[in-house]
Motif scaffolding. Structure first.
Motif, mmCIF file in Angstrom:
data_model
loop_
_atom_site.group_PDB
_atom_site.id
_atom_site.type_symbol
_atom_site.label_atom_id
_atom_site.label_comp_id
_atom_site.label_asym_id
_atom_site.label_seq_id
_atom_site.Cartn_x
_atom_site.Cartn_y
_atom_site.Cartn_z
ATOM 1 N N ASN A 121 -4.216 -6.619 7.021
ATOM 2 C CA ASN A 121 -3.437 -5.917 6.005
ATOM 3 C C ASN A 121 -2.883 -6.881 4.957
ATOM 4 O OD1 ASN A 121 -3.776 -3.348 7.126
ATOM 5 N ND2 ASN A 121 -2.064 -3.645 8.548
ATOM 6 N N ARG A 122 -2.573 -8.105 5.374
ATOM 7 C CA ARG A 122 -2.044 -9.087 4.419
ATOM 8 C C ARG A 122 -3.101 -9.457 3.385
ATOM 9 N NH1 ARG A 122 1.026 -14.235 6.759
ATOM 10 N NH2 ARG A 122 2.432 -12.512 7.300
ATOM 11 N N ASN A 124 -5.643 -7.676 2.593
ATOM 12 C CA ASN A 124 -5.897 -6.460 1.814
ATOM 13 C C ASN A 124 -4.865 -6.299 0.700
ATOM 14 O OD1 ASN A 124 -7.304 -3.731 1.563
ATOM 15 N ND2 ASN A 124 -5.200 -3.095 1.891
ATOM 16 N N SER A 125 -3.605 -6.562 1.012
ATOM 17 C CA SER A 125 -2.540 -6.411 0.001
ATOM 18 C C SER A 125 -2.670 -7.451 -1.104
ATOM 19 C CB SER A 125 -1.168 -6.517 0.668
ATOM 20 O OG SER A 125 -0.994 -7.801 1.257
ATOM 21 N N ILE A 126 -3.216 -8.626 -0.778
ATOM 22 C CA ILE A 126 -3.406 -9.669 -1.797
ATOM 23 C C ILE A 126 -4.655 -9.394 -2.623
ATOM 24 C CG2 ILE A 126 -3.878 -12.125 -2.152
ATOM 25 C CD1 ILE A 126 -2.214 -12.685 0.370
ATOM 26 N N THR A 128 -6.400 -6.528 -3.096
ATOM 27 C CA THR A 128 -6.500 -5.257 -3.828
ATOM 28 C C THR A 128 -6.103 -5.376 -5.296
ATOM 29 O OG1 THR A 128 -6.188 -3.949 -1.811
ATOM 30 C CG2 THR A 128 -5.712 -2.867 -3.904
#
Length: 284
Positions: A121-122, A124-126, A128
């Motif tokens: 998720n980390r 992915n958040s960076i 995206t």
């Protein structure tokens, strides 16, 4: 007017950074350029070695095998024949070579990154917002750093095309893996599947329709970017479009545009056909 004392420009810092990369990493970029050019020329040589009639027969055979549709197969044959009739077959193969090279590099980079995004998720958040920026940035902007680092020619065209075309395969790979049913994953874990087996034998096969859709979109974006990259010496059909614009030659522009559209339709139909074969069977 916006106050001058509140303005701040990052352009000088970016220019300085690019110059630093060019000076300190020049050998690396030269080696990378040679590698990409070798791969590109090999692919182009194979495409040009195969006779035009054999290419048309192969496309017709694949299309017929995928759907058993006579009109669709005949349509693709007519489109490819039209490219040759307009005298653009060799240019189309040059364009196709750049597209294939760019898509291969995009897949090699994009699918692993998509897997990492799906698992973290980390990351992915960076990633995206970076992918959002890459997809909203005007395509002409990518020509500038590619040209500065790799000069003019086919190699910077490939680099700019990869940067422009890689986001769809990254996004859809991540999306496909994240959408795999939790029930299926729990069942696989209950049978003792290792993390590697879970990824290679469960997640990736189930996410394959989404991944192939990403490959299809990446291929279409690569074809669009290759035309723009003719401005930095990519050659191919894009060069004919650029010359037609410069000379206001409407007829030549139409022929070159037809060749690009024909390539796009053929590639789109074939890749969609492959993607459909991975779709799960419909209930009922």
């Amino acid at each position: 007017m916006f106050p001058a004392n509140l303005q701040f420009h990052v352009a000088p810092y970016i220019d300085t950074f690019v110059k630093w990369i060019t000076v300190n990493w020049g050998t690396f970029f030269s080696s990378l350029s040679s590698l990409i050019l070798t791969i590109l020329l090999q692919i182009q040589a194979v495409l040009l070695f195969i006779p035009w009639w054999l290419w048309i027969a192969l496309v017709a055979g694949i299309c017929w095998y995928q759907g058993r549709r006579l009109l669709s197969t005949a349509g693709l044959v007519l489109l490819l024949t039209g490219i040759g009739v307009f005298g653009l077959w060799e240019a189309a193969m040059e364009t196709l070579a750049i597209v294939i090279t760019s898509v291969i590099i995009s897949i090699a980079m994009g699918i692993p990154l998509g897997i990492i995004m799906a698992e973290s998720n980390r990351v992915n958040s960076i990633a995206t917002p970076l992918l959002d920026a890459m997809q909203t940035m005007p395509s002409f902007v990518y020509l500038i750093p590619a040209m500065m680092l790799f000069s003019l020619g086919k190699v910077p065209a490939v680099i700019a095309t990869v940067i422009y075309a890689v986001p769809p395969v990254v996004r859809l790979t991540s999306l496909g893996i994240r959408q795999v049913s939790a029930t299926v994953l729990e069942a696989a874990r209950a049978f003792g599947a290792t993390p590697w087996q879970l990824m290679s034998e469960v997640k990736l096969p189930l996410a394959m329709p989404s991944i192939l859709a990403g490959v299809n979109q990446t291929t279409m974006m690569a074809l669009a970017m290759v035309v723009i990259a003719s401005m930095i010496g990519a050659g191919g059909v894009g060069e004919h479009v650029l010359l037609a614009i410069n000379r206001i030659a409407v007829g030549k522009g139409f022929e070159a545009g037809f060749a690009i559209v024909a390539l796009a339709i053929v590639i789109d139909r074939l890749t969609q056909g492959f993607a459909r074969r991975w779709q799960p069977p419909q209930a009922g």
